[in-house]
Design an enzyme around this catalytic site. Structure first.
Site, PDB file in Angstrom:
ATOM      1  N   CYS A   6       9.914  17.566  -3.101  1.00  0.00           N
ATOM      2  CA  CYS A   6      10.891  17.784  -4.166  1.00  0.00           C
ATOM      3  C   CYS A   6      10.608  16.777  -5.268  1.00  0.00           C
ATOM      4  CB  CYS A   6      12.304  17.606  -3.630  1.00  0.00           C
ATOM      5  SG  CYS A   6      13.573  17.840  -4.866  1.00  0.00           S
ATOM      6  N   LEU A   7       9.929  17.210  -6.300  1.00  0.00           N
ATOM      7  CA  LEU A   7       9.558  16.304  -7.393  1.00  0.00           C
ATOM      8  C   LEU A   7       9.547  17.107  -8.689  1.00  0.00           C
ATOM      9  CD1 LEU A   7       8.532  13.460  -8.185  1.00  0.00           C
ATOM     10  CD2 LEU A   7       6.221  14.236  -7.700  1.00  0.00           C
TER      11      LEU A   7
END
Ligand SMILES: [Zn+2]
Ligand SMILES: [Zn+2]
Lengths: 191, 194
Positions: free
Chosen positions: B88-89
């Protein structure tokens, strides 16, 4: 909302979860539900949602208005940050308002997807007409975002008050939400 | 259509400063659409000493669309799925820019290892642990690093030697090691199974 605000917390049903620590978002169309536990900042959540789909495309007019400049002997150091090709002197390139230069083909392709500078994220003007069309034409992503915002506001009253009260550092004293604790009262919907 | 000329440039640039950055990118096959990135675990974190492999798939629109990245090495981190390795970036999603490269994206992933954001989790279980019992989180993350992200400190020759001592012919031991990327346990498995 007002009645909730004035209610003494001690009189709440014991199994009611503090809304400051659990945020439930419901997508009314898809019947989907998002539970965000331990959320501490309403603002950051809202900001994240606003960014969910990135910057919209730049307007056609603003893309066309970008000046064409020639790469001269004095400024040919560097490269197009999109294709990574080094500048060739006397090449004609496009210069954005932020002064960053790219090959015309390279930057136009990007600005039609997201209207910001690849290097510094300077935001180009957005075509309002385009945006409106998308929203009404059932662009699901945008519709969803707007819905979330509306639900969000309905929670914000509670959350803000409690934030101000006592919960400077919710992560250190958060109540335990074991899987068995949720009850019907947790699932507040937009009201 | 992937801009392969650009990918080639990226690979050259990346191999030039691999000493300084510790970041490696290598194609899995010769079409350059699938690659493997390698990042060292940041010093001073539970990931220190580990080497993390990341599967990279380039979408057709690259570099106008972000590369798809996923941990191939198991890792215990609030923003990385402990099951799938999904990351999750933001820069790998809506905040991608074509001025980013595989190297800078991997540097961001490495920075993410240093600065978890439990408020925006990929793995809810890890994030909960991080927030409620930080010491246990650190212990688990460190254990996962030890278990999954540390290749043996033995050099290739020592590994070959070890397998020869177990009774395998040197040439076989060497080719088995090569075929599994140097992991002596996997090489042993391979040798035993066939
Ligand atoms: Zn270019
Ligand atoms: Zn710029």
């Amino acid at each position: 909302m007002n009645s909730m605000e004035e209610r003494d917390p001690d009189q709440e049903e014991p199994q009611t979860t503090d809304p400051n620590e659990r945020i439930i978002l419901i997508h009314p169309l898809a019947q989907g539900m998002v539970v965000i536990e331990g959320a501490t900042s309403l603002e950051s959540l809202l900001r994240d949602m606003g960014n969910k789909y990135g910057q919209p495309p730049a307007s056609k007019a603003s893309i066309e208005a970008m000046p064409r400049v020639e790469i001269g002997e004095d400024n040919k150091d560097g490269e197009c940050a999109i294709c990574l090709e080094e500048w060739e002197s006397s090449a004609i390139v496009r210069k954005m308002t932020c002064k960053h230069r790219f090959h015309g083909n390279c930057v136009e392709k990007w600005l039609k997807i997201h209207g910001n500078c690849p290097v510094c994220r300077y935001e180009m003007p957005v075509d309002d007409e385009e945006l409106g069309k998308k929203r009404d034409g059932g662009d699901e992503g945008r519709e969803w975002r707007r819905t979330e915002r509306e639900i969000w506001v309905s929670f914000a009253f509670n959350g803000n008050r409690r934030n101000g009260d006592s919960n400077e550092n919710p992560s250190s004293d958060s109540a335990d939400f074991s899987p068995s604790s949720p009850s019907a009262t947790d699932y507040e919907t937009e009201s | 259509m992937i801009d392969f000329a650009r990918v080639q440039k990226e690979l050259q640039e990346c191999s030039r400063d691999v000493e300084a950055s510790g970041i490696k990118v290598a194609p899995k096959s010769d079409n350059l659409g699938r690659l493997t990135g390698t990042i060292p675990g940041p010093v001073g974190t539970p990931y220190e000493g580990g080497t993390f492999q990341i599967d990279i798939t380039l979408p057709d629109g690259y570099p106008f669309e972000p590369p798809k990245m996923q941990f191939a090495t198991k890792v215990w981190h609030p923003n990385i799925s402990s099951q799938s390795g999904a990351i999750c970036l933001d820069i790998l999603k809506d905040q991608w820019s074509p001025a980013l490269t595989l190297k800078t994206a991997l540097l961001s992933v490495q920075a993410l290892l240093s600065t978890p954001e439990p408020g925006d989790p990929q793995d809810a279980v890890v994030a909960q642990q991080y927030l409620r019992d930080y010491q246990t989180f650190v212990g688990t993350a460190r254990y996962w690093t030890e278990t999954f992200a540390k290749t043996s400190s033995l050099g290739v020759e020592e590994k070959v030697q070890k397998l020869v001592e177990m009774g395998f012919p040197e040439a076989l031991a060497r080719s088995a090691l090569e075929s599994v990327g140097g992991d002596e346990n996997l090489a042993l498995e391979k040798l035993c199974s066939g």
